[in-house]
Design an enzyme around this catalytic site. Structure first.
Site, PDB file in Angstrom:
ATOM      1  N   PRO A   1       0.931  -1.378  -0.297  1.00  9.93           N
ATOM      2  CA  PRO A   1      -0.220   0.049  -0.080  1.00  9.93           C
ATOM      3  C   PRO A   1       1.000   1.305  -0.279  1.00  9.93           C
ATOM      4  O   PRO A   1       0.876   2.585   0.875  1.00  9.93           O
ATOM      5  CB  PRO A   1      -0.615  -0.343   1.468  1.00  9.93           C
ATOM      6  CG  PRO A   1      -0.175  -0.940   2.238  1.00  9.93           C
ATOM      7  CD  PRO A   1       1.045  -2.450   1.484  1.00  9.93           C
ATOM      8  N   CYS A   2       1.803   1.584  -1.407  1.00 11.38           N
ATOM      9  CA  CYS A   2       2.065   3.196  -1.277  1.00 11.38           C
ATOM     10  C   CYS A   2       1.474   4.065  -1.395  1.00 11.38           C
ATOM     11  O   CYS A   2       1.781   5.045  -1.197  1.00 11.38           O
ATOM     12  CB  CYS A   2       3.129   3.119  -2.568  1.00 11.38           C
ATOM     13  SG  CYS A   2       2.597   2.824  -3.836  1.00 11.38           S
TER      14      CYS A   2
END
Length: 146
Positions: A113-114
């Site tokens: 989850p950047c």
């Protein structure tokens, strides 16, 4: 194409070869959907659409990129951290730009989850798939945690 009842209005396209994820990319959509996923990823995406996430065993590039990816996976669903905060977590207090570069090289967009990394002032930018998709992901996660 697999469509999900819930989820952000994005489509995820996953490329798998010999059982390994090579890449993933996101595009705007009217519903949450996926192409190219195997059963394990479809289950992960179904769980994500329900507000649940887990860590996938994914390979990364350099030692630093691996460190950043592990830190990204620890950011809770529905929460964000700044590039500066993530740099501090990774032991690089002056490395916000390096964190941004590592996030930009994340081949597992959404799966790692950047999108949960934002600027210290709350601005949304610097997302490979574009700011609108990042907004949709963050809004979906915030609404889902209420």
């Amino acid at each position: 194409m697999q469509k999900f009842v819930k989820g952000p209005k994005v489509a995820i396209h996953i490329e798998i070869q010999n059982g390994k994820i090579l890449s993933s990319r996101l595009s705007l959509s009217d519903h949450f959907s996926c192409t190219g996923a195997n059963d394990e990823l479809l289950e992960w995406l179904e769980n994500y659409s329900e507000g649940k996430t887990s860590t996938l065993n994914l390979q990364c590039g350099t030692l630093f990129q691996c460190q950043v990816m592990k830190a990204l996976e620890k950011i809770p669903f529905g929460q964000t951290v700044s590039y500066k905060e993530l740099a501090e977590i990774c032991g690089k207090p002056n490395g916000a730009r390096a964190i941004g570069n590592a996030c930009g090289r994340n081949p597992y967009i959404l799966l790692v989850p950047c999108h949960r990394v934002i600027h210290s002032d709350g601005r949304i930018s610097g997302f490979t798939a574009g700011p609108e998709i990042k907004r949709r992901l963050l809004e979906f996660e915030r609404v889902s945690t209420k």
